[in-house]
Design an enzyme around this catalytic site. Structure first.
Site, mmCIF file in Angstrom:
data_model
loop_
_atom_site.group_PDB
_atom_site.id
_atom_site.type_symbol
_atom_site.label_atom_id
_atom_site.label_comp_id
_atom_site.label_asym_id
_atom_site.label_seq_id
_atom_site.Cartn_x
_atom_site.Cartn_y
_atom_site.Cartn_z
ATOM 1 N N LYS A 171 9.684 -21.302 19.548
ATOM 2 C CA LYS A 171 8.549 -21.618 18.676
ATOM 3 C C LYS A 171 8.638 -20.817 17.366
ATOM 4 O O LYS A 171 8.345 -21.328 16.278
ATOM 5 C CB LYS A 171 7.220 -21.325 19.377
ATOM 6 C CG LYS A 171 5.967 -21.652 18.546
ATOM 7 C CD LYS A 171 5.769 -23.154 18.323
ATOM 8 C CE LYS A 171 4.678 -23.497 17.327
ATOM 9 N NZ LYS A 171 3.325 -23.353 17.827
ATOM 10 N N LYS A 239 0.570 -15.705 10.249
ATOM 11 C CA LYS A 239 0.633 -14.910 11.488
ATOM 12 C C LYS A 239 1.952 -15.187 12.213
ATOM 13 O O LYS A 239 2.650 -14.272 12.657
ATOM 14 C CB LYS A 239 -0.537 -15.267 12.408
ATOM 15 C CG LYS A 239 -0.496 -14.598 13.786
ATOM 16 C CD LYS A 239 -1.151 -15.454 14.899
ATOM 17 C CE LYS A 239 -0.341 -16.704 15.195
ATOM 18 N NZ LYS A 239 -0.613 -17.361 16.493
#
Lengths: 292, 292, 292, 292
Positions: A171, A239
């Site tokens: 990811k 983030k």
């Protein structure tokens, strides 16, 4: 039919839980605040008033939370998932978090006799609603096999990529490539605009050749027209690029393009665009060129 | 049926000229050295022993040459295309060159009563052979309309993107995005390898989500397996990124990702990988990480 | 006492010519527009109404011009320096231009029996006024020896760095390091400000350790106080970084930091700061961080 | 005369403790392994066999340790400084660590009635030996005043830059500028070498103008001659750039040059140069250009 506990019923988690209901499972959902829980109940799920209640009796526990500290609190915390899950439960964490935290969660789970998978997803809200997400799964092959069927209710590309944490690693790589591609398309668009080229025609030709990408297909037109309603918020991508940077550093890696795009995204957030869609990175490139 | 002169019968020009023959046109081809001309003759074309001979009587003149100075020499030079083309001829330059040179060529052509289009292509040798190239065309709308049919014999996506030079500008943007995407996929691959992830599974999931791209589809597997036979040579991409940089500078633009990938490609060429396929930029990222 | 022609009496050239007068030389100066010529006459020089008049009878010809095309026009042009300089004249070009143009000028000069040095300077207006410039000289050792004394009237560090063009190459390296150092100091300042550190104390400690630099000494306080009156204009540094980029490309070099700082300077100019001092690159870093 | 405990007697801490002895203080030193303690005893200090023994009775406790976890262990750990220091003791941590850890240490100290300063140093082994370090101090003004005299025995530039953590913040900015300057000098050197310029003369002229820096003075010649014995190891600078990156991220900052040089340093370490002096970043730039 499986008994599933689901913690985190937000933009992504909500429709994922609903799809699990639709597939015939018993889903007990919990979220802070009653509104999202009620929506699940309306969709045929069961409302839970605490993590404990959602987890009790569950064969599978899904979590879909914003960031690493949330997962640590909800899973490892005093009154969290591991405190209440029965041995043999299978934890499927779909949050995007740091790979090392995913590994720590899996170890803590194992110590309680709970199996754990990190299973972050890709595709955004539309694919969460449609149940066509891509899911990159890390953990033991046996646990993956056990979860394969329930995961099929939320995603179409469900791939086991390696041991615990590997799902998060993939990811992270995904988020690196996506941010970079948005940045490249943004630079190309500003380049074409500055040269007075017909950008609609230009994007068509780019899309037809080796420069084509899912980003260009899904976001190219919106970028041309400066439509930046989210979608996936730039501040969340910021983030995620922090996760990419620390995962690279831990592995002793140099990723110059990833490093630079992280700086550009940081600048975009610093200038107040964090709540726009991540394709609003275009605004940063535009500002750099005094063309806003 | 049109009478076409074709100068530059290399990896791309050769099959393009053959496709024009196949479409029923009379194609008189010229190249330095007889071998490539003979191949065109074998395909049904006509051999020309000089630019003059290829150009004489032609309604359309195609040029497909490596770089700006080549086009300047062949088109503007003493015994070049413009010295021999009849007024009314339509020059279609498919080379990838600097936009300002394309504009200069068009002006020089106009002064001779010759119309000119810059029509660089994208898609590589396979699409040149298949006649399915993407073609980005700059020049006057009327000239584009006149060339539309013959261009249909070599490409499927044939788009008029603006005035003279605009085709080259779009090609420059294309090369920026392609190089950047290769770089991003390379960093993602090295990232996955360093973390011990199954990269075959990893690339599959990346391709299925927002990180998907034509580069990933066309080159991802080869990059995994380190197959770098060209294809499009890195040293030509290096040249093209030089065009991108100067076009950006002329327009007063800042393109940070484009700038950085140009430095990485320059490094790859400096280390001797210029004759490999441009996807060999992966080797540069690998070396940076001491993993070669 | 030598007879000197001086073409280009601007911010740098004016005081340099005056220092040559002060050292006892006969200086015939020319500039477009009479005002700057009159200032030289007031300083004891001789006014010339054309390049031809400045050059005629001169033993040394100094040129101090903004960019490569200016030097090409003034030196190589129809009524330029080489058209009027007597064989044996020594041309000292103090402009900052492309090394390849410097080499071309030297070759054209040699063809006329004129010796040529490229002798760009460093230190800005104050050192031009004081006659304490650093001068980096390219050309033949014998020509350098012949010019050594007159150069001593304008600079204190006068160094022969190699053959024709080498002076410009060193100046390019100088401009790369200077722009980069300004950028680093700017990032450090914004970093300290964002963390609420006392930046006056902070810059003092930085200056006292391994982070110290002439940039920090000469510009650190002004950067803290946002005083950006030029000095050396950002748009000229932008031009010089273009020279750096093409000199790197010609030599097949990868200079990642130089490449990135060139993009940041291009952004600063695109946003309208080109006429400020080059230390105003700080404004670009500040804007990136939404702190302007 | 003060009673001082000193923990960490390595390359920097050893000579710093010896200078405190020389200034007339009673210094009880502790280090893992007896060799370094014995060296302090030979210099007139007192050997301690544990942190507890070094700290007991001390008015000042100095710590000089490699990284944040070491400071956490030695200061906050079970048998650490805070467990044994008497209320009123003044802790002076000279390690280079994360600003947030420095703040955490200061808070933990305050809870025990111990005052704490973060006081990282700059200047390397030679200045540690000479007692001429630059020291950037964060903490309360009153604690700084109390430590001012003892700090004068180890450094000449001793500056209070702000509250707790501010010393580390300034040190982070210092390490950003130093790494960047080394990178710029490295690119300039490779640029000059590739163009065949006399680099000894070239560095002299660079040093005399606006490109001058302490890095160029202290390391320029060694870089030319490829002398890379440490000095300050590249792997420690790599660690420090990690601190810079996370401090920037915490403050929501974009520092593009800092980000890129961190990637280059990471590459240098990945390729095995971590134990060389940080000026060996030149080797990375050289390799990028295929010139090693």
């Amino acid at each position: 039919m499986s008994r599933i506990g689901f913690v985190g019923l937000g933009i992504m988690g909500g429709p994922m839980a609903a799809n699990l209901v639709r597939a015939g499972h018993r889903v007990a959902g919990y979220n802070r605040g009653p509104a999202k829980v009620e929506r699940l109940v309306a969709a045929g799920g069961v409302g839970a008033s605490s993590v404990a209640e959602a987890v009790r009796d569950a064969e599978f526990v899904f979590t879909m939370l914003p960031d690493s500290p949330d997962v640590e609190a909800v899973v490892l915390g005093e009154d969290g998932v591991l405190a209440h899950a029965a041995p043999g439960t299978l934890l499927v964490d779909c949050s995007t978090i740091r790979p090392d935290v995913a590994r720590r969660v899996a170890e803590a789970a194992a110590a309680r006799g709970v199996r754990a998978l990190d299973a972050p997803v890709s595709g955004g809200e539309p694919k969460a609603v449609d149940g066509t997400l891509s899911i990159m799964v890390g953990g033991e092959a046996e646990a993956f096999a056990a979860a394969r069927e329930v995961l099929g209710a939320v995603g179409t590309t469900v791939v086991h990529v390696g041991a615990s944490g590997a799902g998060q690693t993939v990811k992270a790589a995904n988020q690196l490539v996506v941010a970079g591609t948005i940045g490249l398309v943004a630079e190309a668009l500003v380049f074409l605009e500055a040269h007075g080229v017909d950008t609609e025609a230009g994007l068509t030709v780019l899309g037809g050749g080796l420069a084509g990408s899912t980003v260009l297909d899904a976001k190219g037109r919106k970028m041309r027209e400066r439509e930046f309603a989210p979608g996936f918020r730039l501040e969340l991508h910021h983030k995620d690029l922090g996760i990419v940077q620390s995962a690279a550093r831990e592995a002793g890696l140099s990723i110059p393009l990833g490093g630079l795009v992280a700086q550009l995204v940081a600048a975009a957030v610093a200038q107040g665009d964090g709540t726009l869609d991540h394709s609003a990175l275009l605004r940063q490139i535009t500002r750099l060129n005094g063309r806003d």
